[in-house]
Design an enzyme around this catalytic site. Structure first.
Site, mmCIF file in Angstrom:
data_model
loop_
_atom_site.group_PDB
_atom_site.id
_atom_site.type_symbol
_atom_site.label_atom_id
_atom_site.label_comp_id
_atom_site.label_asym_id
_atom_site.label_seq_id
_atom_site.Cartn_x
_atom_site.Cartn_y
_atom_site.Cartn_z
ATOM 1 N N TYR A 1 0.823 -0.974 -0.078
ATOM 2 C CA TYR A 1 0.380 -0.258 0.026
ATOM 3 C C TYR A 1 0.906 1.197 0.123
ATOM 4 O O TYR A 1 1.748 1.233 0.155
ATOM 5 C CB TYR A 1 -0.948 0.490 1.183
ATOM 6 C CG TYR A 1 -1.591 1.106 0.962
ATOM 7 C CD1 TYR A 1 -3.179 1.338 0.398
ATOM 8 C CD2 TYR A 1 -2.246 1.833 2.236
ATOM 9 C CE1 TYR A 1 -4.325 1.682 0.040
ATOM 10 C CE2 TYR A 1 -3.051 2.646 2.310
ATOM 11 C CZ TYR A 1 -4.325 2.579 1.126
ATOM 12 O OH TYR A 1 -5.443 3.595 1.683
ATOM 13 N N ASN B 1 -20.672 -2.662 -8.831
ATOM 14 C CA ASN B 1 -21.009 -2.840 -8.046
ATOM 15 C C ASN B 1 -20.723 -2.832 -6.425
ATOM 16 O O ASN B 1 -20.714 -3.310 -5.149
ATOM 17 C CB ASN B 1 -20.816 -4.761 -8.014
ATOM 18 C CG ASN B 1 -22.442 -5.088 -6.892
ATOM 19 O OD1 ASN B 1 -23.287 -4.861 -6.281
ATOM 20 N ND2 ASN B 1 -21.849 -5.793 -6.313
ATOM 21 N N SER B 2 -18.813 -2.549 -6.677
ATOM 22 C CA SER B 2 -18.422 -1.824 -5.409
ATOM 23 C C SER B 2 -19.264 -0.917 -4.895
ATOM 24 O O SER B 2 -19.827 -0.152 -5.086
ATOM 25 C CB SER B 2 -16.999 -1.475 -5.874
ATOM 26 O OG SER B 2 -17.204 -0.571 -6.214
ATOM 27 N N VAL C 1 -17.961 1.833 -3.802
ATOM 28 C CA VAL C 1 -17.004 3.118 -4.609
ATOM 29 C C VAL C 1 -18.164 3.318 -5.993
ATOM 30 O O VAL C 1 -19.157 4.242 -6.184
ATOM 31 C CB VAL C 1 -16.008 3.104 -5.248
ATOM 32 C CG1 VAL C 1 -15.761 4.256 -5.753
ATOM 33 C CG2 VAL C 1 -14.752 3.524 -4.088
ATOM 34 N N ARG D 1 -19.689 -8.361 -13.181
ATOM 35 C CA ARG D 1 -18.834 -9.451 -13.275
ATOM 36 C C ARG D 1 -20.613 -10.628 -14.052
ATOM 37 O O ARG D 1 -20.311 -11.420 -14.844
ATOM 38 C CB ARG D 1 -18.446 -9.656 -12.546
ATOM 39 C CG ARG D 1 -16.762 -8.498 -13.345
ATOM 40 C CD ARG D 1 -15.923 -9.770 -11.673
ATOM 41 N NE ARG D 1 -16.464 -9.264 -10.639
ATOM 42 C CZ ARG D 1 -15.742 -9.510 -9.690
ATOM 43 N NH1 ARG D 1 -14.961 -10.157 -9.916
ATOM 44 N NH2 ARG D 1 -15.760 -9.098 -8.230
ATOM 45 N N MET E 1 -8.729 -4.325 -7.959
ATOM 46 C CA MET E 1 -9.063 -5.430 -7.527
ATOM 47 C C MET E 1 -9.119 -6.711 -8.178
ATOM 48 O O MET E 1 -8.784 -7.795 -7.415
ATOM 49 C CB MET E 1 -11.334 -5.685 -7.496
ATOM 50 C CG MET E 1 -11.424 -4.424 -6.611
ATOM 51 S SD MET E 1 -13.431 -4.237 -6.769
ATOM 52 C CE MET E 1 -14.061 -3.165 -5.992
ATOM 53 N N PHE F 1 -5.627 7.832 -8.954
ATOM 54 C CA PHE F 1 -6.551 8.439 -7.599
ATOM 55 C C PHE F 1 -6.194 7.411 -6.074
ATOM 56 O O PHE F 1 -6.235 7.093 -6.524
ATOM 57 C CB PHE F 1 -8.290 8.845 -7.992
ATOM 58 C CG PHE F 1 -8.709 9.486 -6.438
ATOM 59 C CD1 PHE F 1 -8.424 10.612 -6.241
ATOM 60 C CD2 PHE F 1 -8.808 8.627 -5.576
ATOM 61 C CE1 PHE F 1 -9.289 10.949 -5.270
ATOM 62 C CE2 PHE F 1 -9.903 9.018 -4.334
ATOM 63 C CZ PHE F 1 -9.837 10.197 -4.873
ATOM 64 N N TRP F 2 -5.671 8.386 -5.334
ATOM 65 C CA TRP F 2 -5.780 7.695 -4.271
ATOM 66 C C TRP F 2 -5.677 8.648 -3.243
ATOM 67 O O TRP F 2 -5.501 10.263 -3.259
ATOM 68 C CB TRP F 2 -3.961 7.493 -3.605
ATOM 69 C CG TRP F 2 -3.843 6.657 -2.801
ATOM 70 C CD1 TRP F 2 -4.840 6.228 -1.875
ATOM 71 C CD2 TRP F 2 -2.830 6.728 -1.261
ATOM 72 N NE1 TRP F 2 -4.288 5.802 -0.877
ATOM 73 C CE2 TRP F 2 -2.949 6.121 -0.431
ATOM 74 C CE3 TRP F 2 -1.200 7.751 -1.690
ATOM 75 C CZ2 TRP F 2 -2.146 6.150 0.590
ATOM 76 C CZ3 TRP F 2 -0.970 7.817 -0.752
ATOM 77 C CH2 TRP F 2 -1.122 7.131 0.482
#
Length: 325
Positions: free
Chosen positions: A53, A151-152, A154, A174, A241, A263-264
Protein backbone atom coordinates in the site's frame (compact mmCIF):
# COMPACT_ATOMS: atom_id res chain seq x y z
CA UNK A 1 -8.38 -3.35 25.53
CA UNK A 2 -9.02 -5.57 22.55
CA UNK A 3 -7.53 -4.81 19.15
CA UNK A 4 -6.19 -6.32 15.94
CA UNK A 5 -2.52 -5.84 15.11
CA UNK A 6 -0.54 -6.52 11.98
CA UNK A 7 2.54 -8.46 13.06
CA UNK A 8 4.08 -9.37 9.69
CA UNK A 9 3.66 -8.19 6.10
CA UNK A 10 2.50 -10.76 3.56
CA UNK A 11 -0.56 -12.99 3.93
CA UNK A 12 -3.16 -10.93 5.86
CA UNK A 13 -4.74 -14.02 7.41
CA UNK A 14 -1.40 -15.05 8.89
CA UNK A 15 -0.14 -11.58 9.77
CA UNK A 16 -3.18 -10.17 11.59
CA UNK A 17 -3.54 -11.06 15.29
CA UNK A 18 -6.24 -10.50 17.92
CA UNK A 19 -4.45 -8.94 20.90
CA UNK A 20 -4.82 -7.02 24.16
CA UNK A 21 -3.11 -3.63 24.13
CA UNK A 22 -2.89 -0.83 26.72
CA UNK A 23 -5.80 1.56 27.11
CA UNK A 24 -5.24 5.00 25.56
CA UNK A 25 -4.44 7.90 27.84
CA UNK A 26 -7.08 10.53 28.59
CA UNK A 27 -7.61 13.00 25.75
CA UNK A 28 -5.46 16.11 25.89
CA UNK A 29 -6.34 19.60 24.66
CA UNK A 30 -8.24 19.51 21.37
CA UNK A 31 -8.47 15.72 21.45
CA UNK A 32 -11.34 13.27 21.95
CA UNK A 33 -11.61 9.67 23.10
CA UNK A 34 -13.74 7.56 20.76
CA UNK A 35 -15.28 4.17 21.46
CA UNK A 36 -15.22 2.47 18.05
CA UNK A 37 -18.45 0.72 17.04
CA UNK A 38 -17.91 -0.63 13.51
CA UNK A 39 -14.98 -0.64 11.11
CA UNK A 40 -14.90 -2.09 7.58
CA UNK A 41 -12.36 -4.52 6.18
CA UNK A 42 -11.48 -2.63 3.02
CA UNK A 43 -9.31 -3.71 0.08
CA UNK A 44 -6.89 -0.96 1.11
CA UNK A 45 -6.51 -2.60 4.54
CA UNK A 46 -5.57 -5.88 2.88
CA UNK A 47 -3.10 -4.13 0.59
CA UNK A 48 -1.52 -2.52 3.64
CA UNK A 49 -1.30 -5.91 5.36
CA UNK A 50 0.42 -7.32 2.28
CA UNK A 51 2.96 -4.51 2.39
CA UNK A 52 2.06 -3.05 -1.01
CA UNK A 53 0.00 0.00 0.00
CA UNK A 54 0.98 3.66 -0.06
CA UNK A 55 1.96 3.58 3.63
CA UNK A 56 4.03 0.98 5.47
CA UNK A 57 3.93 1.50 9.26
CA UNK A 58 6.43 -0.09 11.63
CA UNK A 59 5.29 -3.43 13.10
CA UNK A 60 3.47 -4.46 15.14
CA UNK A 61 0.70 -1.96 14.50
CA UNK A 62 -3.06 -1.68 14.71
CA UNK A 63 -4.51 -1.06 11.24
CA UNK A 64 -7.94 -0.12 9.87
CA UNK A 65 -8.60 2.78 7.52
CA UNK A 66 -12.02 3.98 8.68
CA UNK A 67 -14.75 3.48 11.26
CA UNK A 68 -17.48 5.05 13.34
CA UNK A 69 -17.83 5.44 17.08
CA UNK A 70 -19.16 7.43 20.01
CA UNK A 71 -17.32 10.24 21.75
CA UNK A 72 -16.53 9.00 25.28
CA UNK A 73 -14.53 11.97 26.58
CA UNK A 74 -13.28 15.33 25.29
CA UNK A 75 -10.18 17.31 26.12
CA UNK A 76 -9.89 21.01 26.87
CA UNK A 77 -10.93 23.35 24.09
CA UNK A 78 -13.11 20.90 22.16
CA UNK A 79 -16.33 22.58 21.05
CA UNK A 80 -17.26 20.95 17.73
CA UNK A 81 -18.37 17.62 19.28
CA UNK A 82 -19.57 16.47 22.69
CA UNK A 83 -19.75 13.27 24.71
CA UNK A 84 -22.29 10.91 23.16
CA UNK A 85 -21.97 12.20 19.60
CA UNK A 86 -21.41 9.58 16.92
CA UNK A 87 -18.46 10.57 14.73
CA UNK A 88 -16.25 9.20 11.98
CA UNK A 89 -12.72 8.30 12.93
CA UNK A 90 -10.16 10.32 10.96
CA UNK A 91 -8.98 8.64 7.77
CA UNK A 92 -6.22 6.05 8.32
CA UNK A 93 -6.27 6.44 12.11
CA UNK A 94 -6.08 2.65 12.64
CA UNK A 95 -9.56 1.82 13.86
CA UNK A 96 -9.36 -1.92 14.60
CA UNK A 97 -9.31 -1.28 18.36
CA UNK A 98 -11.98 -0.63 20.95
CA UNK A 99 -10.94 2.89 21.96
CA UNK A 100 -8.71 5.55 20.47
CA UNK A 101 -7.70 9.17 21.09
CA UNK A 102 -7.83 11.35 17.97
CA UNK A 103 -7.60 15.06 17.14
CA UNK A 104 -10.93 16.85 17.43
CA UNK A 105 -10.24 18.97 14.37
CA UNK A 106 -12.51 18.00 11.50
CA UNK A 107 -14.87 15.85 13.58
CA UNK A 108 -18.60 16.49 13.38
CA UNK A 109 -21.69 14.82 14.82
CA UNK A 110 -23.30 12.36 12.42
CA UNK A 111 -27.09 12.13 11.93
CA UNK A 112 -28.35 10.50 15.16
CA UNK A 113 -30.89 8.17 13.57
CA UNK A 114 -28.67 6.77 10.83
CA UNK A 115 -27.50 3.14 10.77
CA UNK A 116 -24.01 3.01 12.35
CA UNK A 117 -22.97 0.15 10.07
CA UNK A 118 -23.69 2.32 7.04
CA UNK A 119 -22.00 5.32 8.63
CA UNK A 120 -18.84 3.30 9.29
CA UNK A 121 -18.24 3.15 5.53
CA UNK A 122 -18.38 6.91 4.86
CA UNK A 123 -14.76 8.03 5.14
CA UNK A 124 -13.28 6.34 2.05
CA UNK A 125 -15.75 5.29 -0.63
CA UNK A 126 -18.08 8.33 -0.83
CA UNK A 127 -15.32 10.96 -1.10
CA UNK A 128 -13.47 8.72 -3.56
CA UNK A 129 -16.56 8.51 -5.77
CA UNK A 130 -17.33 12.22 -5.52
CA UNK A 131 -13.78 13.31 -6.32
CA UNK A 132 -13.45 10.84 -9.19
CA UNK A 133 -16.43 12.58 -10.77
CA UNK A 134 -15.14 16.12 -10.27
CA UNK A 135 -11.35 16.27 -10.22
CA UNK A 136 -10.34 15.08 -13.69
CA UNK A 137 -13.00 16.06 -16.24
CA UNK A 138 -15.40 18.99 -16.02
CA UNK A 139 -18.56 17.02 -16.72
CA UNK A 140 -21.78 18.88 -17.42
CA UNK A 141 -25.32 17.67 -16.59
CA UNK A 142 -26.42 15.12 -19.15
CA UNK A 143 -22.92 13.79 -19.85
CA UNK A 144 -21.91 10.17 -19.37
CA UNK A 145 -19.28 8.44 -17.23
CA UNK A 146 -18.32 4.77 -17.57
CA UNK A 147 -17.06 2.59 -14.71
CA UNK A 148 -16.15 -1.00 -13.98
CA UNK A 149 -16.40 -2.39 -10.41
CA UNK A 150 -19.86 -0.86 -10.56
CA UNK A 151 -21.22 -3.15 -7.84
CA UNK A 152 -18.50 -2.11 -5.39
CA UNK A 153 -19.22 0.47 -2.71
CA UNK A 154 -17.33 3.10 -4.70
CA UNK A 155 -19.33 2.13 -7.79
CA UNK A 156 -22.64 2.49 -5.99
CA UNK A 157 -21.60 5.90 -4.67
CA UNK A 158 -20.57 6.95 -8.18
CA UNK A 159 -24.12 6.17 -9.29
CA UNK A 160 -25.59 8.07 -6.33
CA UNK A 161 -23.44 11.19 -6.71
CA UNK A 162 -23.85 11.17 -10.49
CA UNK A 163 -27.62 11.35 -10.01
CA UNK A 164 -27.29 14.43 -7.77
CA UNK A 165 -25.20 16.12 -10.49
CA UNK A 166 -27.41 15.20 -13.44
CA UNK A 167 -24.81 12.83 -14.89
CA UNK A 168 -25.52 9.49 -16.56
CA UNK A 169 -23.61 6.31 -15.77
CA UNK A 170 -22.51 3.29 -17.78
CA UNK A 171 -21.83 0.47 -15.34
CA UNK A 172 -19.89 -2.72 -16.06
CA UNK A 173 -20.50 -5.71 -13.77
CA UNK A 174 -19.30 -9.31 -13.72
CA UNK A 175 -22.57 -11.16 -13.00
CA UNK A 176 -25.90 -10.92 -14.87
CA UNK A 177 -27.95 -10.93 -11.66
CA UNK A 178 -26.43 -7.54 -10.74
CA UNK A 179 -27.92 -5.80 -13.78
CA UNK A 180 -31.45 -5.23 -12.39
CA UNK A 181 -30.02 -4.45 -8.94
CA UNK A 182 -27.87 -1.58 -10.20
CA UNK A 183 -30.62 -0.38 -12.51
CA UNK A 184 -32.88 -0.18 -9.46
CA UNK A 185 -30.47 2.18 -7.66
CA UNK A 186 -30.15 4.46 -10.67
CA UNK A 187 -27.58 2.99 -13.03
CA UNK A 188 -28.60 4.27 -16.48
CA UNK A 189 -26.84 1.54 -18.50
CA UNK A 190 -25.64 -1.70 -16.91
CA UNK A 191 -23.78 -4.31 -18.98
CA UNK A 192 -22.05 -7.56 -18.12
CA UNK A 193 -18.31 -7.67 -18.77
CA UNK A 194 -17.66 -9.61 -21.97
CA UNK A 195 -15.73 -9.31 -25.25
CA UNK A 196 -18.76 -7.49 -26.63
CA UNK A 197 -19.16 -5.02 -23.74
CA UNK A 198 -17.73 -2.08 -25.71
CA UNK A 199 -20.17 -2.68 -28.57
CA UNK A 200 -23.10 -2.93 -26.14
CA UNK A 201 -22.10 0.36 -24.52
CA UNK A 202 -21.77 2.13 -27.87
CA UNK A 203 -25.19 0.86 -28.92
CA UNK A 204 -26.74 2.00 -25.62
CA UNK A 205 -25.45 5.58 -25.59
CA UNK A 206 -25.55 6.27 -29.32
CA UNK A 207 -23.58 9.35 -30.40
CA UNK A 208 -23.01 10.62 -26.83
CA UNK A 209 -19.43 11.20 -25.73
CA UNK A 210 -17.72 9.28 -22.94
CA UNK A 211 -15.05 11.60 -21.58
CA UNK A 212 -14.40 9.93 -18.22
CA UNK A 213 -13.77 6.27 -17.33
CA UNK A 214 -13.22 4.99 -13.78
CA UNK A 215 -11.13 1.84 -13.34
CA UNK A 216 -11.33 -0.12 -10.08
CA UNK A 217 -10.37 -3.51 -11.53
CA UNK A 218 -7.20 -3.24 -13.72
CA UNK A 219 -6.08 -6.17 -15.89
CA UNK A 220 -7.99 -6.56 -19.19
CA UNK A 221 -10.87 -4.54 -17.71
CA UNK A 222 -8.78 -1.40 -18.12
CA UNK A 223 -8.58 -2.03 -21.85
CA UNK A 224 -12.36 -2.37 -22.11
CA UNK A 225 -12.77 1.08 -20.55
CA UNK A 226 -10.12 2.58 -22.81
CA UNK A 227 -11.86 1.21 -25.89
CA UNK A 228 -15.14 2.86 -24.88
CA UNK A 229 -13.67 6.31 -24.24
CA UNK A 230 -14.16 9.09 -26.74
CA UNK A 231 -11.12 10.81 -28.28
CA UNK A 232 -9.21 12.86 -25.68
CA UNK A 233 -11.05 11.06 -22.89
CA UNK A 234 -9.54 10.44 -19.45
CA UNK A 235 -9.19 7.09 -17.69
CA UNK A 236 -8.67 7.23 -13.91
CA UNK A 237 -7.33 4.22 -11.98
CA UNK A 238 -8.31 4.16 -8.31
CA UNK A 239 -8.12 0.45 -7.35
CA UNK A 240 -6.91 -2.89 -8.66
CA UNK A 241 -9.37 -5.55 -7.57
CA UNK A 242 -7.98 -8.08 -10.02
CA UNK A 243 -4.44 -7.44 -8.73
CA UNK A 244 -3.30 -7.74 -12.34
CA UNK A 245 -1.27 -5.26 -14.39
CA UNK A 246 -3.29 -2.99 -16.63
CA UNK A 247 -3.79 -4.35 -20.14
CA UNK A 248 -4.58 -1.63 -22.63
CA UNK A 249 -4.22 -1.25 -26.40
CA UNK A 250 -1.47 1.25 -27.25
CA UNK A 251 -3.60 2.27 -30.21
CA UNK A 252 -6.16 3.82 -27.83
CA UNK A 253 -3.39 5.80 -26.16
CA UNK A 254 -1.73 6.81 -29.43
CA UNK A 255 -4.56 7.54 -31.81
CA UNK A 256 -7.45 8.75 -29.67
CA UNK A 257 -5.38 9.84 -27.63
CA UNK A 258 -6.57 9.14 -24.09
CA UNK A 259 -5.09 10.39 -20.80
CA UNK A 260 -4.27 8.02 -17.93
CA UNK A 261 -4.48 9.32 -14.35
CA UNK A 262 -4.35 7.82 -10.88
CA UNK A 263 -6.35 8.62 -7.73
CA UNK A 264 -5.57 7.92 -4.07
CA UNK A 265 -7.54 9.46 -1.23
CA UNK A 266 -4.38 9.32 0.86
CA UNK A 267 -2.76 12.10 -1.13
CA UNK A 268 -3.01 15.33 0.92
CA UNK A 269 -4.75 17.21 -1.88
CA UNK A 270 -7.49 14.59 -2.11
CA UNK A 271 -7.95 14.18 1.63
CA UNK A 272 -8.34 17.93 2.03
CA UNK A 273 -11.38 17.88 -0.26
CA UNK A 274 -13.14 14.92 1.36
CA UNK A 275 -15.22 16.64 4.07
CA UNK A 276 -18.06 18.07 1.91
CA UNK A 277 -18.84 14.77 0.10
CA UNK A 278 -18.68 12.88 3.40
CA UNK A 279 -21.22 15.25 4.95
CA UNK A 280 -23.45 14.94 1.86
CA UNK A 281 -23.16 11.16 1.95
CA UNK A 282 -24.09 11.06 5.64
CA UNK A 283 -27.36 12.84 4.83
CA UNK A 284 -27.99 10.47 1.93
CA UNK A 285 -27.51 7.51 4.29
CA UNK A 286 -29.77 9.07 6.93
CA UNK A 287 -32.52 9.71 4.38
CA UNK A 288 -32.34 6.16 3.04
CA UNK A 289 -31.34 7.24 -0.47
CA UNK A 290 -28.20 5.10 -0.33
CA UNK A 291 -27.68 1.72 1.33
CA UNK A 292 -24.52 -0.33 0.82
CA UNK A 293 -25.08 -4.10 1.18
CA UNK A 294 -23.09 -5.71 4.01
CA UNK A 295 -22.20 -9.38 3.56
CA UNK A 296 -21.33 -10.11 7.20
CA UNK A 297 -20.04 -8.70 10.49
CA UNK A 298 -17.35 -10.27 12.66
CA UNK A 299 -15.95 -9.66 16.13
CA UNK A 300 -12.32 -8.59 16.40
CA UNK A 301 -11.54 -12.06 17.77
CA UNK A 302 -12.62 -13.51 14.41
CA UNK A 303 -10.29 -11.32 12.36
CA UNK A 304 -8.86 -14.25 10.40
CA UNK A 305 -12.34 -15.41 9.36
CA UNK A 306 -13.30 -11.82 8.55
CA UNK A 307 -10.28 -11.33 6.30
CA UNK A 308 -10.78 -14.67 4.57
CA UNK A 309 -14.41 -13.68 3.85
CA UNK A 310 -13.33 -10.26 2.55
CA UNK A 311 -10.88 -11.92 0.18
CA UNK A 312 -13.70 -14.04 -1.24
CA UNK A 313 -15.78 -10.92 -1.85
CA UNK A 314 -18.49 -8.85 -0.19
CA UNK A 315 -18.41 -5.93 2.22
CA UNK A 316 -17.24 -7.09 5.65
CA UNK A 317 -17.52 -5.08 8.88
CA UNK A 318 -15.80 -5.59 12.21
CA UNK A 319 -18.24 -5.25 15.11
CA UNK A 320 -15.68 -3.59 17.35
CA UNK A 321 -18.05 -2.54 20.12
CA UNK A 322 -19.56 -6.03 20.22
CA UNK A 323 -16.17 -7.68 20.53
CA UNK A 324 -16.12 -7.40 24.31
CA UNK A 325 -19.61 -8.78 24.87
Amino acid sequence: MRAVQLTAYGDPVAGLKYVDIPEPEAPGPNQVLIGVEFSPVNPSDLLLARGIYGIRPALPTVIGGEGVGRVIAVGAGVENVKVGDRVLAPLSSFTWRERMVVPASGLFALPPGADPQQLSMLAINPPTAALLLSEYVDLKPGEWVVQNAANSAVGRWVIAFAKTRGLKTVNIVRRPELVPELQAIGGDVVVVDSPDASKEITAAIGQAELRLALDGVSGPATGVLASTLSPHGTLVSFAAMSQAPMSISPLDVIFKPITMRGFWLGHPGSAAKSAPPIAQAAEMIASGRVHIPVAATYALSSIKEAVAHAQRGGKILLDVAGSSS
